[in-house]
Scaffold this active site. Structure first.
Site, PDB file in Angstrom:
ATOM      1  CE  LYS A 197      -3.974   2.025   2.486  1.00 32.52           C
ATOM      2  NZ  LYS A 197      -4.878   1.888   3.647  1.00 32.52           N
ATOM      3  CB  SER A 208      -8.118   3.803   2.675  1.00 33.25           C
ATOM      4  OG  SER A 208      -7.237   3.197   3.610  1.00 33.25           O
ATOM      5  CB  SER A 216      -8.357   1.128   5.683  1.00 31.00           C
ATOM      6  OG  SER A 216      -9.022   2.363   5.595  1.00 31.00           O
TER       7      SER A 216
END
Lengths: 479, 489
Positions: free
Chosen positions: B79, B154, B178
């Site tokens: 990420k 996210s 997330s």
């Protein structure tokens, strides 16, 4: 009304850099004066994703400072974030302590004209220093140096117990001495490792309500602090006398113009949005930890002073001057070990050394020679190898280029003339050259003797043994 | 055999039997990226050349016996809020569009010490704020099951990339859901570890007291494997817990007999989609069949969790994001006449609207005069939330809930309605508030074929229990054999 109708109320916030080897939240060195941005890492540069780790030495040093100033040490304290934007503050928050400082409710005692006085300490807390902005000589902008960012500080907040600039100076000197003695800070004002923000207000004598205070920043010597207070007190009284009001604001002292200037206007009143730093655990201290530090606290200035009064029979005034600085005090004790003449060492420190420090605006810690060299100088005088007037020259040499005093006098040919025949030769020469003075002396003008001795010293460039010289003149004149 | 269809533990087996070579794996994934990434748009940075080269070097070294790490040559996606030295770490923000980290996050160091191959940095909602990955400054990642739908967020890039088989596994981060919510939307396995199990050093902070890095994988065994690699005390993160290392893979067992599962009725109420509830009901039945003891409980405090979460998370974010000020490594506005203007314009232009919304909200709740009413109160509620969870764990092993009230929604359908977007976090935020571990695994699909996830919550540092609970269901239900993403439009 005059100034005498007003009472001055002063409280101080002192920031003192702790002399830990590394910064408060990373392992960068804290050495002063390195090239810009060479003592930095991702943490103190506030790179995204970095986290602080509290340097345990910082807590230890702050607890030491708290204990040395009679504070209560909190067993449960924490770090908070103080949020504001400024280019020298890379995280846009300073990690400080808000509602749970490490140390609270202490005091120190100062000497005033009317005797001893307790100045209460509200709190001592730990925090990180910010970086520095340097004006760019080439591009006209400002450049950020983050070497100082993350250097540990303690902030020592006093109650508004001080009533004059003299008391402020006395308090600051005492505080500085204490921090030096417990070896937690170098307290070098010029390097900014010991700085004071001064809160000043005035009120008419007899009034109970405190006047509106202003906060002054940017004073980097005792002299500028005194000047700033005097200026600000006058300014406030003048305003009140004109029927105007003092505005609560932060002022910047300008040493060149000798005036204070407003730093920011009211609409910019800062809200720091303090909240507990979620990256750091609470600081929990055990009784054993605190007791252990208390037990190992070094001798403090007050106790040293008492010892000097008892052991060396120094005067109160002399003992105050010497113990005001740990460095001077250490110099005193270590020089005695060499020469075993406390009175002489104390005289040298109080007169000539202090004078030179004053003239050169030098901090005692910057004295270039060591106690052994000073002790040896005194031994040479005591043995009669040199006169004390030559001793003064040797001292100046020690400040210039420290080395063994014996080498200095050999090199400079300053060894005292103590040979009787040599002294006699000089005395004869001077007497012959000054018949008028001889006549004056014989006519009862004792002052003429002094002149003749002076001439002899001048002739020998101060090397003649003054005692022998005196005796020889008396013998020749009266004989 | 298509390498990219395999899980990591299957790849390890094949490598051990010399049925495949290290470089084959990276090449297979790079091929897949070449083919499918244009549809999914899950990456911010793709490291094709670097990964290829790295895989070849690792293979060579392994053959020479110079390295013997078990995961040597296994690719991974990271990420884009986890710092990688020498590689852009953008947080999907214009503010950090050109930021190259000078250091590796602790988890990245751990991947490197295993000689794993970094395939690239994965898309996300800007600064991890959002639940759909639509708030990325760069691109909108698509859900591989239906390209018109969001992948969740996210960590939408991470979940979509795993689902689309562009990476074998990925790292995400979870502040309020997330990892779990996008894993649920994309039909993969996402684990949010206990706060303090994985070092946060190098994770660009959103809300420091809530953030955790965790694995997003194809199955539960891979989740245990990746957790083994990233978990552990880090002296650079004083909020990480100093405890003995646990081998979660070794501890995996397919047995839930006598396991006490709590079903908090508040998580099955009106706000939850009917089909989601039905799938969860089936899962509960399955657990009962397998011998678990399931009972309904009440977690009344949960209704305050969302408000509490948005106060605490935004407060911390408002402070954490202060460093993005235009002075050093960030975007800086082009024209300014003084410092204040530099700050104002840089931050107005550099941050997206959701980030600004949360900074404003956080600044407000910390302001003097409001602190007690909001931030302090939220911290008090936080304690109550923890207490209620603790009470349940006195009598139960795990808690079972939906991961999200709905399946993946259409792109654009919520991005202009922040309140509705925030409600998508309703099932996940309380777990972060309490600092607990939770895993989301696929439990079925709705009638349109979109995956539905279920969340298994454990007590602090009881990752093994939730992994085992998930593993038993996975072995029984065999989701991956039944359903595949279709890339339909």
């Amino acid at each position: 009304m005059t100034r005498d109708d007003y009472e001055v109320i002063i409280g101080l916030e002192v920031h003192s850099e702790l002399s830990t080897k590394t910064k408060i939240f990373c392992s960068c060195p804290t050495t002063f004066g390195a090239s810009p941005n060479t003592q930095v890492c991702p943490i103190c540069m506030a790179m995204p994703g970095t986290l602080p780790v509290l340097n345990e030495k910082v807590v230890e040093y702050a607890v030491k400072a708290g204990l040395a100033t009679n504070c209560t040490i909190s067993k449960d304290s924490k770090n908070d974030r103080k949020n504001y934007f400024y280019p020298d503050l890379p995280k846009a928050y300073q990690i400080s302590q808000y509602d749970k400082p490490l140390c609270e409710k202490g005091y120190i005692e100062i000497d005033t004209e009317s005797g001893k006085k307790k100045i209460r300490i509200t709190r001592i807390h730990i925090e990180e220093d910010a970086g520095k902005l340097n004006h760019d000589d080439f591009g006209g902008g400002s450049l950020v140096d983050l070497n100082r960012a993350g250097v540990p500080l303690i902030e020592i907040v006093s109650e508004p117990d001080l009533r004059s600039s003299q008391e402020v100076e006395s308090y600051l000197k005492k505080l500085k001495a204490i921090l030096e003695y417990i070896e937690v800070s170098d307290c070098k004002m010029q390097e900014g490792s010991f700085r004071a923000d001064v809160n000043v207000s005035v009120r008419k004598k007899g009034d109970e309500k405190l006047g509106t205070r202003t906060e002054m920043k940017n004073m980097n010597s005792f002299r500028s602090i005194t000047r700033a207070i005097e200026y600000e007190v006058d300014r406030q009284i003048e305003l009140l006398e004109e029927g105007k009001e003092v505005e609560q604001e932060t002022l910047r002292w300008d040493d060149v113009s000798g005036k204070t200037f407003s730093m920011r206007d009211k609409e910019d009143a800062q809200d720091y949005r303090y909240f507990p730093d979620p990256d750091l655990a609470a600081i929990k201290l055990s009784d054993e930890y605190i007791e252990n530090i208390r037990k190992n606290l070094p001798e403090l200035p007050e106790s040293r002073k008492q010892r000097y009064l008892d052991q060396y029979k120094l005067s109160e005034k002399d003992a105050n001057i010497i113990t005001a600085s740990k460095y001077l005090s250490d110099l005193f004790e270590n020089a005695i070990k060499v020469c075993n003449n406390p009175k002489a060492v104390s005289n040298w420190i109080i007169s000539d050394i202090s004078r030179i420090l004053n003239e050169t605006e030098m901090d005692p810690i910057e004295i270039p020679f060591d106690a052994k060299q000073l002790g040896k100088l005194i031994v040479l005088i005591d043995k009669g190898t040199i006169s004390s007037s030559i001793g003064k020259k040797v001292l100046e040499e020690l400040f210039e280029e420290p080395r063994d005093p014996e080498d200095i006098i050999k090199e400079k040919g300053w060894i005292q003339i103590s040979d009787e025949s040599a002294i006699k030769e000089i005395v004869t020469k001077i007497l012959e050259a000054n018949p008028q003075s001889v006549a004056d002396y014989k006519a009862g003008k004792d002052k003429a003797l002094g002149f003749l001795v002076g001439q002899a010293m001048k002739e020998t460039k101060g090397k003649a043994n003054p005692k022998m010289l005196n005796e020889m003149f008396l013998k020749e004149l009266n004989g | 055999m298509d390498i990219t269809e395999l899980t990591v533990h299957e790849l390890l087996e094949k490598l051990e039997k010399n049925e495949i070579e290290i470089k084959d794996i990276t090449n297979a994934y790079l091929n897949n990226i070449e083919k499918k990434e244009k549809d999914v748009e899950s990456f911010v940075t793709i490291l094709s050349e670097e990964a290829k080269k790295q895989a070849e070097e690792i293979q060579e070294k392994k053959e020479k016996g110079e390295i013997n790490s078990r995961f040597a040559g296994i690719p991974i996606g990271i990420k884009d809020n986890i710092c990688t030295k020498g590689i852009k770490t953008t947080c999907s923000s214009k503010m950090l569009e050109n930021f190259i980290s000078p250091y590796d996050a602790t988890v990245v160091e751990k991947l490197k010490s295993e000689n794993m191959v970094n395939l690239g940095k994965l898309n996300m909602d800007e600064f991890a704020m959002g639940g759909s990955t639509e708030y990325s400054y760069f691109k909108k990642t698509k859900n591989p099951w239906n390209l018109n739908k969001v992948p969740g967020g996210s960590s939408g890039g991470s979940a979509a990339a795993v689902a689309a088989e562009l990476v074998p596994w990925a790292l995400g981060s979870d502040t309020g859901g997330s990892i779990r919510q996008p894993s649920s939307f994309c039909g993969v396995v996402g684990l949010k570890p206990t706060y303090g199990l994985v070092s946060r050093y190098g994770l660009v902070a959103f809300a420091s007291s809530l953030d955790q890095i965790g694995p997003i994988t194809k199955d539960v065994r891979d989740s245990a494997l990746l957790l083994n690699i990233i978990a552990g005390y880090d002296k650079k993160d004083t909020t990480s817990k100093n405890m003995e290392k646990i081998d979660y893979e070794k501890g995996l067992k397919n047995d839930v007999k006598g396991l006490k599962i709590a079903i908090p009725k508040e998580f099955y109420g009106d706000g939850i989609n009917r089909e989601v509830k039905e799938i969860l009901q089936k899962a509960i039945e399955k657990y009962k069949e397998m011998g678990a003891e399931v009972s309904e409980v009440s977690l009344d405090i949960a209704k305050y969790a969302l408000a509490t979460y948005y106060i605490i998370a935004c407060a911390e974010a408002s402070s954490n994001l202060g460093r993005f000020d235009g002075i050093r490594y960030t975007y800086r506005t082009k024209q300014y006449s003084n410092l204040k203007e530099l700050y104002k314009k840089t931050r107005s232009e550099g941050f997206g609207k959701e980030v600004k919304r949360r900074i404003i909200l956080g600044t407000y709740v910390l302001s003097s005069g409001y602190y007690d009413a909001y931030y302090k109160k939220a911290q008090q509620v936080r304690t109550l939330v923890m207490n209620e969870f603790n009470k349940i764990f006195e009598n139960y092993d795990v808690i079972l809930t939906p991961t999200s009230p709905t399946v993946a929604f259409d792109i654009g359908s919520k991005s202009n309605n922040p309140m509705e977007m925030y409600l998508a976090d309703i099932c996940t935020v309380s777990i972060n508030i309490a600092g607990l571990p939770a895993i989301s695994i696929p439990a079925g699909v709705d009638k349109e074929g979109m995956p539905i996830g279920m969340q298994i919550i454990g007590n602090k540092f009881e990752e093994q229990k939730i992994l085992n609970t998930a593993y038993a269901f996975e072995q029984e239900f065999k989701f991956r054999e039944k359903y595949k993403p279709e890339f339909k439009k």
